[in-house]
Design a protein around this motif. Structure first.
Motif, PDB file in Angstrom:
ATOM      1  N   ASN A  38       0.874  -1.031  -0.035  1.00 28.57           N
ATOM      2  CA  ASN A  38       0.192   0.115  -0.125  1.00 28.57           C
ATOM      3  C   ASN A  38       0.922   1.320  -0.062  1.00 28.57           C
ATOM      4  N   GLN A  39       1.624   1.263   0.790  1.00 28.72           N
ATOM      5  CA  GLN A  39       2.679   2.625   0.883  1.00 28.72           C
ATOM      6  C   GLN A  39       3.543   2.890  -0.150  1.00 28.72           C
ATOM      7  N   GLY A  40       3.900   1.603  -0.895  1.00 25.39           N
ATOM      8  CA  GLY A  40       4.660   1.637  -2.132  1.00 25.39           C
ATOM      9  C   GLY A  40       3.961   2.121  -3.311  1.00 25.39           C
ATOM     10  N   VAL A  41       2.687   1.572  -3.412  1.00 17.75           N
ATOM     11  CA  VAL A  41       1.762   2.262  -4.569  1.00 17.75           C
ATOM     12  C   VAL A  41       1.701   3.450  -4.328  1.00 17.75           C
ATOM     13  N   ASN A  42       1.242   4.111  -3.320  1.00 20.72           N
ATOM     14  CA  ASN A  42       1.056   5.438  -2.832  1.00 20.72           C
ATOM     15  C   ASN A  42       2.207   6.359  -3.233  1.00 20.72           C
ATOM     16  N   GLN A  43       3.439   5.829  -2.936  1.00 21.81           N
ATOM     17  CA  GLN A  43       4.655   6.493  -3.092  1.00 21.81           C
ATOM     18  C   GLN A  43       5.132   6.672  -4.530  1.00 21.81           C
ATOM     19  N   GLN A  46       2.776   9.399  -6.278  1.00 18.01           N
ATOM     20  CA  GLN A  46       3.201  10.574  -5.904  1.00 18.01           C
ATOM     21  C   GLN A  46       4.359  11.129  -6.622  1.00 18.01           C
ATOM     22  N   ALA A  47       5.425  10.156  -6.685  1.00 19.46           N
ATOM     23  CA  ALA A  47       6.391  10.450  -7.435  1.00 19.46           C
ATOM     24  C   ALA A  47       6.048  10.793  -8.949  1.00 19.46           C
ATOM     25  N   VAL A  48       5.369  10.045  -9.419  1.00 16.82           N
ATOM     26  CA  VAL A  48       5.071  10.267 -10.900  1.00 16.82           C
ATOM     27  C   VAL A  48       4.173  11.871 -11.228  1.00 16.82           C
ATOM     28  N   ILE A  49       3.522  12.054 -10.223  1.00 16.52           N
ATOM     29  CA  ILE A  49       2.603  13.231 -10.101  1.00 16.52           C
ATOM     30  C   ILE A  49       3.739  14.393  -9.937  1.00 16.52           C
ATOM     31  N   SER A  77      -5.739   9.374 -16.177  1.00 16.05           N
ATOM     32  CA  SER A  77      -4.502   9.833 -16.047  1.00 16.05           C
ATOM     33  C   SER A  77      -4.199   9.913 -14.416  1.00 16.05           C
ATOM     34  N   ILE A  78      -2.874   9.741 -14.090  1.00 17.11           N
ATOM     35  CA  ILE A  78      -2.573   9.722 -12.701  1.00 17.11           C
ATOM     36  C   ILE A  78      -2.571  10.789 -11.867  1.00 17.11           C
ATOM     37  N   GLN A  79      -2.866  11.993 -12.547  1.00 17.98           N
ATOM     38  CA  GLN A  79      -3.251  13.100 -11.743  1.00 17.98           C
ATOM     39  C   GLN A  79      -4.541  12.959 -11.110  1.00 17.98           C
ATOM     40  N   LYS A  80      -5.480  12.150 -11.583  1.00 19.88           N
ATOM     41  CA  LYS A  80      -6.846  12.006 -11.178  1.00 19.88           C
ATOM     42  C   LYS A  80      -7.143  10.762 -10.165  1.00 19.88           C
ATOM     43  N   SER A 194       9.135   4.421 -10.872  1.00 13.07           N
ATOM     44  CA  SER A 194       8.630   5.765 -11.266  1.00 13.07           C
ATOM     45  C   SER A 194       9.880   6.378 -12.182  1.00 13.07           C
ATOM     46  N   GLN A 195      10.840   6.237 -11.543  1.00 12.42           N
ATOM     47  CA  GLN A 195      11.902   6.573 -12.391  1.00 12.42           C
ATOM     48  C   GLN A 195      12.232   6.055 -14.038  1.00 12.42           C
ATOM     49  N   SER A 196      11.979   4.844 -14.101  1.00 10.05           N
ATOM     50  CA  SER A 196      11.992   4.069 -15.261  1.00 10.05           C
ATOM     51  C   SER A 196      10.882   4.691 -16.174  1.00 10.05           C
ATOM     52  N   VAL A 197       9.702   4.626 -15.550  1.00 17.74           N
ATOM     53  CA  VAL A 197       8.571   5.371 -16.504  1.00 17.74           C
ATOM     54  C   VAL A 197       8.899   6.653 -16.814  1.00 17.74           C
ATOM     55  N   GLY A 198       9.549   7.238 -16.000  1.00 20.99           N
ATOM     56  CA  GLY A 198      10.082   8.872 -16.239  1.00 20.99           C
ATOM     57  C   GLY A 198      10.841   8.958 -17.441  1.00 20.99           C
ATOM     58  N   GLU A 199      11.818   7.933 -17.454  1.00 17.03           N
ATOM     59  CA  GLU A 199      12.897   7.832 -18.372  1.00 17.03           C
ATOM     60  C   GLU A 199      12.438   7.583 -19.927  1.00 17.03           C
TER      61      GLU A 199
END
Length: 222
Positions: A38-43, A46-49, A77-80, A194-199
């Motif tokens: 749960n904590q990991g999914v939330n992080q 938030q990291a992608v946002i 959208s991850i923002q929503k 999150s870093q990989s998706v950003g890359e």
């Protein structure tokens, strides 16, 4: 489906990277594992946002499997996204969950096309601490073929010593086998994700296969 579901594709025509989390919430995940998940999914969310580029490009959906397969976060959208609270229950219908995930991602791709929105290779992240308790073989073959033909990037992660990595490998292409999580390093895994998706978003081209280069050393058990 809300009538404004497509509005975001019109208001935000940026290229999209659909990412589906397919997560084991069977009873064996109770206690610390489900709390850490749960904590990991939330992080991760938030990291992608907080990433200026990824926040407009990443669409996320979450399908869980525990007793039954459920789409608890429709892909959007991850923002929503409202971060869910995962609760362990039932057995491990992994095949059912994978079939549902493939259907959702295929439908989302059609929505992109209808809206004129380009998209990156879809990501499917599969995490489990056990093995399928349903007839999973057809779903595994379907997902593996999608991965082998570069139509989907499959990241499979085994949790704990009871995870059957050989069965998990049936869902993956041979050049990208499942990885074993070190202990309960969910936070480190989702930070890597999150870093990989950003890359991918900043370094690749929509419609072209791309392998992220972020090291897995912080979370993978070798």
């Amino acid at each position: 489906m809300p009538t404004n579901y497509y509005d975001d594709l019109i208001d935000n025509p940026n290229s999209r990277c659909p990412c589906m989390l397919v997560l084991d919430i069977s009873v064996s995940m109770r206690g610390e594992p489900i709390n850490e998940l749960n904590q990991g999914v939330n992080q991760f969310i938030q990291a992608v946002i907080q990433d200026d580029f990824a926040s407009y490009a990443v669409d996320i959906g979450i399908i869980t499997f525990g007793g039954t397969a459920q789409e608890i976060v429709p892909i959007q959208s991850i923002q929503k996204v409202e971060v869910p609270n995962l609760t362990p229950t039932g057995n491990t219908p992994m095949g059912e969950a994978i079939n549902k995930a493939i259907q959702v991602l295929e439908k989302r791709k059609q929505e992109y096309k209808k809206s004129g929105v380009s998209y990156y290779q879809p990501w499917l992240v599969l995490m489990t601490d056990g093995e399928p308790t349903d007839n999973y073989q057809v779903a595994a073959t379907k997902l593996r073929k999608l991965a082998e033909t570069n139509k989907m990037l499959v990241i499979a992660v085994g949790i704990g010593e009871r995870c059957n990595l050989s069965k998990l490998a049936e869902f993956c292409s041979s050049d990208n086998p499942p990885k074993q999580l070190t202990g309960l390093k969910f936070e480190e895994f989702f930070k890597w994700l999150s870093q990989s998706v950003g890359e991918v978003i900043t370094k690749s081209t929509p419609g072209v296969s791309f392998q992220a280069t972020q090291s897995t050393d912080d979370w993978e058990s070798f």
